[in-house]
Scaffold this active site. Structure first.
Site, PDB file in Angstrom:
ATOM      1  N   GLU A  59       7.105   4.896  -2.504  1.00  9.09           N
ATOM      2  CA  GLU A  59       6.647   5.369  -1.188  1.00  9.09           C
ATOM      3  C   GLU A  59       5.748   6.600  -1.344  1.00  9.09           C
ATOM      4  O   GLU A  59       5.764   7.507  -0.518  1.00  9.09           O
ATOM      5  CB  GLU A  59       7.883   5.694  -0.343  1.00  9.09           C
ATOM      6  CG  GLU A  59       7.868   5.302   1.110  1.00  9.09           C
ATOM      7  CD  GLU A  59       6.924   4.207   1.503  1.00  9.09           C
ATOM      8  OE1 GLU A  59       7.288   3.035   1.333  1.00  9.09           O
ATOM      9  OE2 GLU A  59       5.831   4.501   1.996  1.00  9.09           O
TER      10      GLU A  59
HETATM   11  C1  LIG Z   1      11.360  -0.145  -7.508  1.00  9.68           C
HETATM   12  C2  LIG Z   1      10.015   0.027  -6.876  1.00  9.68           C
HETATM   13  C3  LIG Z   1       9.795  -0.459  -5.604  1.00  9.68           C
HETATM   14  C4  LIG Z   1       8.534  -0.331  -5.016  1.00  9.68           C
HETATM   15  N1  LIG Z   1       8.314  -0.879  -3.776  1.00  9.68           N
HETATM   16  C5  LIG Z   1       7.057  -0.924  -3.295  1.00  9.68           C
HETATM   17  C6  LIG Z   1       6.744  -1.652  -2.103  1.00  9.68           C
HETATM   18  O1  LIG Z   1       7.631  -2.240  -1.456  1.00  9.68           O
HETATM   19  N2  LIG Z   1       5.447  -1.728  -1.697  1.00  9.68           N
HETATM   20  C7  LIG Z   1       4.454  -1.110  -2.384  1.00  9.68           C
HETATM   21  O2  LIG Z   1       3.299  -1.213  -1.967  1.00  9.68           O
HETATM   22  N3  LIG Z   1       4.699  -0.393  -3.500  1.00  9.68           N
HETATM   23  C8  LIG Z   1       5.970  -0.294  -3.979  1.00  9.68           C
HETATM   24  N4  LIG Z   1       6.236   0.399  -5.131  1.00  9.68           N
HETATM   25  C9  LIG Z   1       5.143   1.056  -5.823  1.00  9.68           C
HETATM   26  C10 LIG Z   1       5.225   2.565  -5.746  1.00  9.68           C
HETATM   27  O3  LIG Z   1       4.949   3.009  -4.444  1.00  9.68           O
HETATM   28  C11 LIG Z   1       4.258   3.108  -6.808  1.00  9.68           C
HETATM   29  O4  LIG Z   1       4.854   2.845  -8.060  1.00  9.68           O
HETATM   30  C12 LIG Z   1       3.977   4.581  -6.633  1.00  9.68           C
HETATM   31  O5  LIG Z   1       3.260   4.817  -5.450  1.00  9.68           O
HETATM   32  C13 LIG Z   1       3.184   5.151  -7.824  1.00  9.68           C
HETATM   33  O6  LIG Z   1       2.102   4.341  -8.163  1.00  9.68           O
HETATM   34  P1  LIG Z   1       1.918   3.894  -9.687  1.00  9.68           P
HETATM   35  O7  LIG Z   1       3.214   3.290 -10.135  1.00  9.68           O
HETATM   36  O8  LIG Z   1       0.717   3.058  -9.807  1.00  9.68           O
HETATM   37  O9  LIG Z   1       1.769   5.221 -10.481  1.00  9.68           O
HETATM   38  P2  LIG Z   1       0.359   6.054 -10.707  1.00  9.68           P
HETATM   39  O10 LIG Z   1      -0.396   6.099  -9.441  1.00  9.68           O
HETATM   40  O11 LIG Z   1      -0.311   5.490 -11.907  1.00  9.68           O
HETATM   41  O12 LIG Z   1       0.957   7.472 -11.019  1.00  9.68           O
HETATM   42  C14 LIG Z   1       1.475   7.884 -12.311  1.00  9.68           C
HETATM   43  C15 LIG Z   1       1.745   9.372 -12.270  1.00  9.68           C
HETATM   44  O13 LIG Z   1       0.531  10.080 -12.010  1.00  9.68           O
HETATM   45  C16 LIG Z   1       0.626  10.873 -10.845  1.00  9.68           C
HETATM   46  N5  LIG Z   1      -0.637  10.804 -10.104  1.00  9.68           N
HETATM   47  C17 LIG Z   1      -1.377   9.715  -9.821  1.00  9.68           C
HETATM   48  N6  LIG Z   1      -2.482  10.060  -9.130  1.00  9.68           N
HETATM   49  C18 LIG Z   1      -2.451  11.395  -8.957  1.00  9.68           C
HETATM   50  C19 LIG Z   1      -3.275  12.349  -8.312  1.00  9.68           C
HETATM   51  N7  LIG Z   1      -4.376  11.994  -7.662  1.00  9.68           N
HETATM   52  N8  LIG Z   1      -2.910  13.643  -8.355  1.00  9.68           N
HETATM   53  C20 LIG Z   1      -1.775  14.019  -8.975  1.00  9.68           C
HETATM   54  N9  LIG Z   1      -0.948  13.175  -9.593  1.00  9.68           N
HETATM   55  C21 LIG Z   1      -1.261  11.862  -9.580  1.00  9.68           C
HETATM   56  C22 LIG Z   1       1.785  10.309 -10.049  1.00  9.68           C
HETATM   57  O14 LIG Z   1       2.422  11.277  -9.242  1.00  9.68           O
HETATM   58  C23 LIG Z   1       2.709   9.807 -11.159  1.00  9.68           C
HETATM   59  O15 LIG Z   1       3.523  10.836 -11.630  1.00  9.68           O
HETATM   60  C24 LIG Z   1       7.502   0.324  -5.709  1.00  9.68           C
HETATM   61  C25 LIG Z   1       7.742   0.839  -6.995  1.00  9.68           C
HETATM   62  C26 LIG Z   1       8.971   0.682  -7.584  1.00  9.68           C
HETATM   63  C27 LIG Z   1       9.180   1.210  -8.985  1.00  9.68           C
END
Ligand SMILES: Cc1cc2nc3c(=O)[nH]c(=O)nc-3n(C[C@H](O)[C@H](O)[C@H](O)COP(=O)(O)OP(=O)(O)OC[C@H]3O[C@@H](n4cnc5c(N)ncnc54)[C@H](O)[C@@H]3O)c2cc1C
Length: 607
Positions: free
Chosen positions: A445
């Site tokens: 989220e």
């Molecule tokens: C169990 C689970 C359920 C989920 N359910 C849903 C769902 O129902 N629907 C849905 O759409 N998504 C869902 N997600 C996805 C979740 O919202 C994302 O995993 C999350 O938003 C982070 O995106 P990412 O995994 O691509 O990480 P990334 O965006 O690659 O981030 C990796 C790290 O880099 C940091 N980061 C990235 N960009 C920046 C920035 N601009 N500035 C500072 N720091 C940054 C982040 O804080 C994080 O620590 C789910 C994830 C999990 C694990």
């Protein structure tokens, strides 16, 4: 009997008195004074919280351990089978009418404030966090349709979403688009029949396939053909699992499928799906290319619900740790009779950990409820000014409620595990599940890092810190009426924290335009400072509520002391253990980006 006494590894007892008191401290009385809620009073609220609390404890909580050990599994035909007991528990949730407490009666809802519904959501998450997410997403989707859907969409889908008969999903994330939604690639093309064809792959889609209902309503963020790049080209599409027949009942299968269910650290019963859309039939919700604001209607509420998972897990972990600490005998205290050993709860370090779990849970619960109450004010406030203030405060509180509360939930479950010693590390004790489940809160989220940036940049810098300052004025108004010496430590720490927050807010607001990286490097510390200060303020207000009411009995009140005395002690404990971090947090907020240089300059050594 104290909270949690007799709680086995898998039992949960809803802390109804604590929850109602937290609602009062977070603004229940102001909400009940609004014309929209004239049909409600405190006893009704207490009754609803109590009834759902019983339902959560007796019907939902028993499914939790099996959900963790069995998990939801994909079968050979692409369906997802939920763990034993889930179908029955979910059916009873729907049949009991618990799905739509906060929605208008005309769609089958109960006409209650979101704040009260959030208390129910918290108890649901305490009882079974994995299953509760399904409900949280459905609530967010219903609100999205309420605000952005057209009449036909509302009439067709809302009653089913509000009742929970058709749960919903929120599908944003793609392999290359996580925090960076502007990169998403799923496409939508309009057909001659006015319906849209959706194609692409969504990952991490929570509860996007399962056997709890005969239809699932997917809310998919996609880019319509010809749309601009970035977030300005996104639109929301409603894509049912089964297309509706002429009578409005689910008919043929839509062309979408769950390709995989992920293995993960916790919330095993919540299926995390890879979804493939292959020209799936959908309809546009809200404006074309204007999907992000519509999605934010859903996301903001979902973020607060995810915030509620913090106190939810903290509460259950507390009940487990408290029961364990009274039963486990180790070592002696000066008062221990000869030949006997002391229950570990008598050791000051264990008492410290338990109180830490309890106060972090209480404070984060109230931050979540306060955010929800502002949402109600934004919608139903008595005049334009009250509604605008509610809107602005809701915007400010969403990232704090989401990030601060989930961080405290993880910390609380880690401390509760520590209270168990080595047994806590074994699955048998049941507290390890809390630690694993609560770890997702800071990630999904929108990660907590992204929430901190949202707070510092979008919410605080943009308005020059005005709304945060107004909140600070309210905090100081409370400090001035705190009775001394009972709440002396609270008054002192709260005043210092307010000072630190005021200085940090001014710094963030001034610095962002000239040196954005300085602000970004301290954004998480800023959110922690804001969360702790708000939490401390609400703990103080709760202590006042407990005094004013002269409440007796219930969780936390011992024979020797009144509830007011316990609440004051808890507030003072929070002031010393958590709020006293404020000056250090201020230093971290304002330290600037220069401190990150070592990482830029560092190189891995030779292998
Ligand atoms: C169990 C689970 C359920 C989920 N359910 C849903 C769902 O129902 N629907 C849905 O759409 N998504 C869902 N997600 C996805 C979740 O919202 C994302 O995993 C999350 O938003 C982070 O995106 P990412 O995994 O691509 O990480 P990334 O965006 O690659 O981030 C990796 C790290 O880099 C940091 N980061 C990235 N960009 C920046 C920035 N601009 N500035 C500072 N720091 C940054 C982040 O804080 C994080 O620590 C789910 C994830 C999990 C694990």
């Amino acid at each position: 009997m104290g909270t949690g006494e007799g709680a086995g590894a898998s039992s949960y007892r809803a802390p109804v008195a604590d929850i109602v008191e937290a609602l009062e401290a977070a603004g229940l009385w102001e909400l009940l004074a609004l014309p929209e809620f004239a049909h409600l009073d405190r006893p009704t609220v207490e009754q609803v919280v109590g009834e759902f609390g019983r339902f959560a404890s007796e019907v939902i909580a028993p499914t939790d351990a099996a959900g963790d050990s069995t998990g939801s599994r994909r079968d050979d035909r692409g369906g997802v089978v939920t763990p034993p007991g889930f179908k029955e528990a979910y059916r009873r949730y729907v049949d009991g009418g618990w799905g739509g407490l906060q929605f208008p009666e005309r769609y089958g809802g109960g006409g209650f404030p979101w704040a009260v519904a959030m208390a129910l959501q918290e108890m649901f998450a305490s009882a079974n966090m994995a299953l509760s997410i399904n409900a949280a997403l459905t609530h967010g989707a219903a609100e999205l349709l309420l605000q952005w859907g057209d009449d036909r969409q509302r009439e067709t889908y809302l009653p089913r979403l509000v009742s929970g008969h058709w749960p919903a999903t929120m599908e944003l994330t793609e392999p290359d688009a996580g925090s960076d939604l502007g990169a998403l690639r799923t496409t939508a093309t309009e057909g001659p029949d006015g319906r849209w064809r959706i194609s692409g792959t969504k990952i991490f889609a929570t509860w996007a396939e399962h056997d709890l209902a005969d239809n699932i309503v997917h809310f998919v963020l996609a880019r319509a053909a010809g749309a601009p790049a970035g977030t300005k080209g996104l639109s929301v599409f409603l894509v049912p699992k089964r297309l509706l027949g002429p009578s409005g009942e689910p008919g043929v299968a839509n062309s979408l499928r769950c390709a995989r269910v992920e293995e993960k650290l916790g919330i095993h019963a919540s299926p995390t799906c890879v979804m493939e859309y292959d020209n799936a039939s959908g309809e546009l919700v809200g404006p074309l290319h204007g999907g992000l604001p519509a999605m934010f209607t859903m996301m903001n509420l979902a973020r607060v619900s995810i915030g509620a998972e913090g106190p939810a897990v903290g509460e259950r972990a507390y009940q487990q740790a408290y029961a364990y600490a009274r039963a486990r005998l180790q070592g002696r205290r000066p008062s221990t009779p000869p030949g006997e050993r002391a229950p570990i709860i008598e050791h000051p370090d264990v008492a410290r950990m338990l109180l830490q779990v309890r106060t972090l849970t209480l404070a984060s619960r109230m931050v979540v409820y306060a955010a929800s109450a502002e949402r109600d004010m934004a919608r139903y406030g008595a005049g334009e000014a009250e509604r605008r203030s509610g809107e602005a405060r809701f915007g400010l509180l969403v990232p704090i409620a989401k990030a601060w509360a989930t961080d405290q939930g993880f910390l609380a479950s880690s401390l509760a595990l520590q209270v168990h010693g080595g047994s806590g590390y074994l699955e048998e004790a049941g507290v390890a599940q809390r630690l694993r489940d609560s770890r997702i809160g800071p990630i999904y989220e929108g990660t907590n890092g992204i929430q901190a940036i949202d707070l510092a940049v979008r919410k605080v810098s943009r308005d020059g810190g005005r709304v945060m300052r107004l909140l600070g004025d309210d905090i100081m108004a409370t400090v001035k009426v705190l009775p001394l010496p009972e709440l002396g430590p609270t008054a002192q720490a709260l005043e210092e924290a307010h000072e630190a927050l005021t200085e940090a807010t001014a710094w963030v607001a001034d610095r962002y335009t000239s040196s954005p990286d300085d602000v970004l490097a301290g954004a998480t510390a800023y959110l922690q400072l804001a969360g702790a200060t708000l939490g401390g303020w609400l703990m103080a207000k709760r202590a006042l509520v407990a005094r004013g009411e002269g409440l007796k009995g219930g969780a936390g009140a011992g024979e020797e002391g009144s509830r007011a005395k316990v609440a004051a002690g808890e507030s003072n404990f929070f002031a010393v253990e958590t709020l006293s971090d404020a000056p250090a947090l201020l230093r971290r907020v304002t330290a600037g980006a220069g401190r990150l240089a070592p990482l830029r300059d560092w190189r891995p050594g030779p292998a």
